[in-house]
Design a protein around this motif. Sequence first.
Motif, PDB file in Angstrom:
ATOM      1  N   LEU A  55       0.842  -1.205   0.000  1.00 60.58           N
ATOM      2  CA  LEU A  55       0.000   0.000   0.000  1.00 60.58           C
ATOM      3  C   LEU A  55       0.872   1.249   0.000  1.00 60.58           C
ATOM      4  CD1 LEU A  55      -2.912  -0.935   2.437  1.00 60.58           C
ATOM      5  CD2 LEU A  55      -3.184  -0.041   0.112  1.00 60.58           C
ATOM      6  N   ILE A  59       1.004   4.070  -2.931  1.00 55.33           N
ATOM      7  CA  ILE A  59       0.473   5.399  -2.595  1.00 55.33           C
ATOM      8  C   ILE A  59       1.575   6.452  -2.651  1.00 55.33           C
ATOM      9  CG2 ILE A  59      -0.581   6.773  -0.748  1.00 55.33           C
ATOM     10  CD1 ILE A  59      -2.342   4.648  -2.251  1.00 55.33           C
ATOM     11  N   ILE A  66      -3.126   4.432 -11.545  1.00 56.08           N
ATOM     12  CA  ILE A  66      -3.443   3.172 -10.857  1.00 56.08           C
ATOM     13  C   ILE A  66      -4.892   3.088 -10.376  1.00 56.08           C
ATOM     14  CG2 ILE A  66      -1.094   2.593 -10.127  1.00 56.08           C
ATOM     15  CD1 ILE A  66      -1.840   3.661  -7.331  1.00 56.08           C
ATOM     16  N   HIS A  67      -5.649   4.175 -10.478  1.00 52.02           N
ATOM     17  CA  HIS A  67      -7.041   4.128 -10.013  1.00 52.02           C
ATOM     18  C   HIS A  67      -8.041   4.093 -11.171  1.00 52.02           C
ATOM     19  CE1 HIS A  67      -5.391   4.913  -6.077  1.00 52.02           C
ATOM     20  NE2 HIS A  67      -4.871   6.057  -6.481  1.00 52.02           N
ATOM     21  N   ARG A  68      -7.535   3.892 -12.394  1.00 49.30           N
ATOM     22  CA  ARG A  68      -8.431   3.934 -13.567  1.00 49.30           C
ATOM     23  C   ARG A  68      -9.077   2.586 -13.844  1.00 49.30           C
ATOM     24  NH1 ARG A  68      -3.956   6.823 -17.319  1.00 49.30           N
ATOM     25  NH2 ARG A  68      -3.760   8.678 -16.022  1.00 49.30           N
ATOM     26  N   GLU A 251     -12.279  -4.852   1.969  1.00 48.37           N
ATOM     27  CA  GLU A 251     -11.771  -4.273   0.717  1.00 48.37           C
ATOM     28  C   GLU A 251     -12.299  -4.956  -0.537  1.00 48.37           C
ATOM     29  OE1 GLU A 251     -10.680  -1.542   0.945  1.00 48.37           O
ATOM     30  OE2 GLU A 251      -9.563  -1.320   2.800  1.00 48.37           O
ATOM     31  N   ALA A 284     -12.571  -5.706 -10.237  1.00 48.87           N
ATOM     32  CA  ALA A 284     -12.142  -5.748  -8.836  1.00 48.87           C
ATOM     33  C   ALA A 284     -11.456  -4.433  -8.505  1.00 48.87           C
ATOM     34  CB  ALA A 284     -11.188  -6.916  -8.619  1.00 48.87           C
ATOM     35  N   PRO A 285     -11.581  -3.950  -7.260  1.00 49.76           N
ATOM     36  CA  PRO A 285     -10.960  -2.674  -6.886  1.00 49.76           C
ATOM     37  C   PRO A 285      -9.487  -2.612  -7.309  1.00 49.76           C
ATOM     38  CG  PRO A 285     -12.349  -3.463  -5.098  1.00 49.76           C
ATOM     39  CD  PRO A 285     -12.314  -4.556  -6.129  1.00 49.76           C
ATOM     40  N   ALA A 286      -9.127  -1.537  -8.010  1.00 48.83           N
ATOM     41  CA  ALA A 286      -7.843  -1.436  -8.713  1.00 48.83           C
ATOM     42  C   ALA A 286      -6.640  -1.514  -7.781  1.00 48.83           C
ATOM     43  CB  ALA A 286      -7.813  -0.141  -9.523  1.00 48.83           C
ATOM     44  N   LEU A 287      -6.609  -0.646  -6.779  1.00 49.27           N
ATOM     45  CA  LEU A 287      -5.429  -0.573  -5.905  1.00 49.27           C
ATOM     46  C   LEU A 287      -5.186  -1.914  -5.210  1.00 49.27           C
ATOM     47  CD1 LEU A 287      -3.178   1.001  -4.407  1.00 49.27           C
ATOM     48  CD2 LEU A 287      -4.922   1.799  -2.790  1.00 49.27           C
ATOM     49  N   PHE A 288      -6.250  -2.549  -4.737  1.00 46.81           N
ATOM     50  CA  PHE A 288      -6.064  -3.808  -3.999  1.00 46.81           C
ATOM     51  C   PHE A 288      -5.732  -4.983  -4.920  1.00 46.81           C
ATOM     52  CE2 PHE A 288      -7.400  -1.362  -0.406  1.00 46.81           C
ATOM     53  CZ  PHE A 288      -6.634  -1.919   0.615  1.00 46.81           C
TER      54      PHE A 288
END
Lengths: 393, 393
Positions: A55, A59, A66-68, A251, A284-288
């Motif tokens: 993380l 970050i 990375i959030h697209r 998450e 699925a959630p991008a960052l995770f």
Amino acid sequence: MFSEKVINNLSNSSWIRLMFEEGERLAKIHGADKVYDYSIGNPYAEPPKEVTDSLKKHILGEEKGIHRYMSNAGYVDVREKVAKLLQEESGVELSYNNIVMTVGAAGGLNVVLKSILNPEEEVIVFAPYFVEYNFYADNNGGKTVVVPPDTKTFEPNIEAFEKSINNKTKAIIINNPNNPTGVVYSEATLNKIASIIEAKEKEYGITIFVISDEPYKEIVYENIKIPSLLSIFKNAIIVNSFSKSLGLAGERIGYIAASSKIEQIDLLIGALSFCNRTLGFVNAPALFQKVIADSLKAKVDIGEYEKRRDFLYEKITSLGFECVKPQGAFYLFPKALIEDDVEFVKRAMKYNLLLVPGSGFGCPGYFRMSYCVKFDMIENSIQAFEKLVEEFK
Amino acid sequence: MFSEKVINNLSNSSWIRLMFEEGERLAKIHGADKVYDYSIGNPYAEPPKEVTDSLKKHILGEEKGIHRYMSNAGYVDVREKVAKLLQEESGVELSYNNIVMTVGAAGGLNVVLKSILNPEEEVIVFAPYFVEYNFYADNNGGKTVVVPPDTKTFEPNIEAFEKSINNKTKAIIINNPNNPTGVVYSEATLNKIASIIEAKEKEYGITIFVISDEPYKEIVYENIKIPSLLSIFKNAIIVNSFSKSLGLAGERIGYIAASSKIEQIDLLIGALSFCNRTLGFVNAPALFQKVIADSLKAKVDIGEYEKRRDFLYEKITSLGFECVKPQGAFYLFPKALIEDDVEFVKRAMKYNLLLVPGSGFGCPGYFRMSYCVKFDMIENSIQAFEKLVEEFK
């Protein structure tokens, strides 16, 4: 005014969630340390260092983009890593094109069922089982057929399973280690299931998918190894999440892995990706996705769970409860002291003990305790159990 | 072997996604700078500072328990902040108990439709519209009824709308600013829709929910204010996401806000929370709930989008395209140079121009361009448009 089906279901909603909300309510009244909440599988443990390091890396690294949105199936590099790990474990050849990243295992199960079920087709589950499966099948036009429990071992009841198959059978769900019992199904049992499926597929000219819901796979004790269902079943579809193994329940990160041995596997992957999109998960959630790719070999400290299992199992059985000793997950499933498990659980609430009735898992007469909680809560709860047991003497 | 319905739908899958995947393929062959990808609404912009600051705060703060399950409706403190903001905007009294945090707007729409639809009930949509609505309604047992477009203004066709209502109507979806046209519906139009709904509800003795799908609400130009649908419609249900306003499309974070004026609102919120769980979303991603709560008043730099709109609109219309000037979102919806929009889009691909046919939005003869892309891509693409136009002279 609203969906009649949903409104009807609201009243017989999840026992787990009811107890979880009740626990939060009681904690406000009596103080959290006076409430013994064994209701939900919500790991108290923080994620391991690999997760927090990843993380921080993503970050603080000021990485762009990375959030697209990415492909509905997820990032290719992440899917490659998952495929590689599963190939190592199973010996079955897999590429990123066997993997679809999902919104947890619950999301993954809905995506799988939507992709394979035609109206009225059946999904076989083994009691005791996670009753949300009923909703997942119903959401997607199918229905569950419940194989009654073998309460001696809590392994699948093989005879009853064989009888439950018919020409409408489309899939079975295997949850190993099992929620709510913590029992690990033996390789011999899984092989028997495989033989029956093979014979029945021939008899009816059908394909039966084996959906492996395995969020507890990493949480096993005494060096037990859970065999990969990819190596046992031809039409295996793995559904996994990192909720339990990495302590990331909130998450919503997981994946589907469909075996290369499935006929028309590319079409299936296309369907899974399509359903991931059209059911509203999108991806699925991008960052995770990136985080779990950095943490695939990590897990929370299993020793901590084993310590809890040993302590609690010893105490509960000393108090006179019948209980199979679990080899995995973080649940105990003791027999209630009266036949009516719901009444039993209600009486436990008088002592601020929050348990989940076995009826909530298709197995009345028992109750579930989730011990992924702080150790001192377990210690402090024993006097409450003593009082409860006293009532039934 | 798989779901027949899904397999049939695969072939007429999303034009947007098809073009997005084609863009990635072409970029690998020709280089990303030689491909002019106007296919998807995937903001190129990084999230604003509030988002990255909040991420850092939560990751570096070593906060405990932030990745666990919470109530299916989401964190109470986050829901309170969302409620407060919407109350300020609308003047309608709201509390956290009107809010359910969701897996983006796509997740939220599925949860809403599951909660309200009974079999065969109808959801009215205004063409051109986001065709995923068809899947969302079908997933949950309903069907969409399409109001044909008014291609002069691309505002809702009021007369046709009135005729489309019957005793099976359960909801309408309003998407304002509109995808794919970028048109902002005027308050007068919305008021007309409200009057018609009120009259029809009386005539048929039904309730019609107004679902406001508003991910573009913050992306408006020239200080236009989008009126809050909570203040115009009694049975308003807002569905929003932070995909576009905060550049978080991949993170799947959004919310549902149901008006306090809805009868039996508590029952509806219970149903929404239940469906969030049983559809497999379980809860909105935990960390990003916290992040958006810290960033509710932030947004990506709208000036950047306005610059793109102005440049592209000027160029496209100078080249002879008919096009309504959008006041919001980040799309242009010009008329194709031939009747067959799919053929037109195919011919554009020869010049590495990736457009989406209007047929993909229930409005043949047009095409969509998503201009949430890098400015130099837009500049470089003009020569490709010039060549394309040349073909049709």
